[in-house]
Design an enzyme around this catalytic site. Structure first.
Site, PDB file in Angstrom:
ATOM      1  CG  ASN A 180      29.283  39.527  39.072  1.00 55.15           C
ATOM      2  OD1 ASN A 180      28.943  39.909  40.075  1.00 55.15           O
ATOM      3  ND2 ASN A 180      30.152  38.469  39.121  1.00 55.15           N
ATOM      4  CG  HIS A 205      34.882  39.258  40.862  1.00 59.48           C
ATOM      5  ND1 HIS A 205      34.219  38.452  41.849  1.00 59.48           N
ATOM      6  CD2 HIS A 205      36.348  38.741  41.259  1.00 59.48           C
ATOM      7  CE1 HIS A 205      35.160  37.579  42.376  1.00 59.48           C
ATOM      8  NE2 HIS A 205      36.433  37.882  42.146  1.00 59.48           N
ATOM      9  CB  SER A 236      36.809  42.370  36.876  1.00 62.30           C
ATOM     10  OG  SER A 236      38.159  42.157  37.223  1.00 62.30           O
TER      11      SER A 236
HETATM   12  C1  GAR Z   1      31.434  44.168  46.007  1.00 65.03           C
HETATM   13  O1  GAR Z   1      32.855  44.401  46.297  1.00 65.03           O
HETATM   14  C2  GAR Z   1      31.337  43.086  44.963  1.00 65.03           C
HETATM   15  O2  GAR Z   1      31.850  43.111  43.883  1.00 65.03           O
HETATM   16  C3  GAR Z   1      31.340  41.903  45.866  1.00 65.03           C
HETATM   17  O3  GAR Z   1      30.696  42.070  46.985  1.00 65.03           O
HETATM   18  C4  GAR Z   1      30.742  43.554  47.280  1.00 65.03           C
HETATM   19  C5  GAR Z   1      29.466  44.123  47.642  1.00 65.03           C
HETATM   20  O4  GAR Z   1      29.580  45.438  48.227  1.00 65.03           O
HETATM   21  N1  GAR Z   1      30.832  40.589  45.010  1.00 65.03           N
HETATM   22  C6  GAR Z   1      31.348  39.436  45.033  1.00 65.03           C
HETATM   23  O5  GAR Z   1      32.250  39.327  45.665  1.00 65.03           O
HETATM   24  C7  GAR Z   1      30.724  38.447  44.104  1.00 65.03           C
HETATM   25  N2  GAR Z   1      31.534  37.471  44.019  1.00 65.03           N
HETATM   26  P1  GAR Z   1      28.192  46.375  48.450  1.00 65.03           P
HETATM   27  O6  GAR Z   1      27.029  45.460  48.828  1.00 65.03           O
HETATM   28  O7  GAR Z   1      28.572  47.205  49.406  1.00 65.03           O
HETATM   29  O8  GAR Z   1      27.947  47.001  47.114  1.00 65.03           O
END
Ligand code: GAR
Length: 197
Positions: free
Chosen positions: A106, A108, A135
């Site tokens: 995952n 984060h 992370s």
């Molecule tokens: C990313 O920053 C990811 O780490 C976060 O959502 C965003 C997705 O961006 N995920 C979380 O916060 C999970 N807890 P994207 O759809 O543009 O790749």
């Protein structure tokens, strides 16, 4: 060649970065399928790169276990070597963790264990800390609590709001994700050993 399934919920910018990296013949992993819990706009990246996709619609917390079973069934069709949660805004149920972890990672947008959960960027701003980060972890049954595979600090600047800060974190996340997937593919990073440590 390491085969990868990527699960998203939103814009899929990190997915796109991985697709672009994997388009390089020298990169040792390939995205073979993209899944989502909704008709996410990021599924368009999969289409553009000619990668198949599926949607297992989220039907509410009461149906979480059934949703996880369907997700497992879809992933089982593709038998990926690795499943990447890249902006999947759902906690995967224990059956999904049991089926795929430690080959389930995952990304984060915080320097875990700081600011786990769905609002990591907002929470970091609210805490008034001078820096946050990005992370990549192995997924376990907790909330962003699995073993760390890579992380990097990102400073918080005066005037940052959630969007601006997240926009500076995402490129760091992408770099970490692309490097972690590469190291898994080359055998430099052993997920079983990482998860046991
Ligand atoms: C990313 O920053 C990811 O780490 C976060 O959502 C965003 C997705 O961006 N995920 C979380 O916060 C999970 N807890 P994207 O759809 O543009 O790749």
């Amino acid at each position: 060649m390491l085969t990868v399934a990527v699960l998203i919920s939103g814009a899929g910018s990190n997915l796109r970065a991985l697709l672009e990296a994997a388009a390089d013949p020298g990169y040792p992993a390939r995205v073979i399928v993209v899944g989502s819990d909704r008709e996410a706009s990021g599924l368009a990246h999969a289409e553009e790169f000619g990668i198949p996709s599926f949607v297992v619609p989220w039907r509410g917390a009461a149906e979480r276990e059934a949703w996880g079973d369907e997700l497992n069934a879809q992933l089982a069709v593709w038998q990926p070597d690795l499943v990447v949660l890249s902006g999947l805004m759902r906690l995967v149920p224990p059956a999904v963790v049991a089926a795929w972890s430690p080959h389930l990672v995952n990304t984060h947008p915080a320097y875990l264990p700081e600011f786990p959960g769905a609002h990591a960027v907002r929470d970091a701003l609210a805490a008034g800390v001078p820096q946050t980060g990005a992370s990549v972890i192995v997924v376990d049954d907790g909330v962003d609590s699995g073993p760390l595979l890579a992380q990097e600090r990102v400073p918080i600047e005066p005037g940052d709001d959630e969007t601006r800060l997240h926009d500076r974190i995402k490129p760091v996340e992408r770099r970490l994700l692309i490097d972690v997937v590469r190291r898994i593919a080359t055998g430099e990073l052993d997920l079983t050993a990482a998860a046991a440590s």
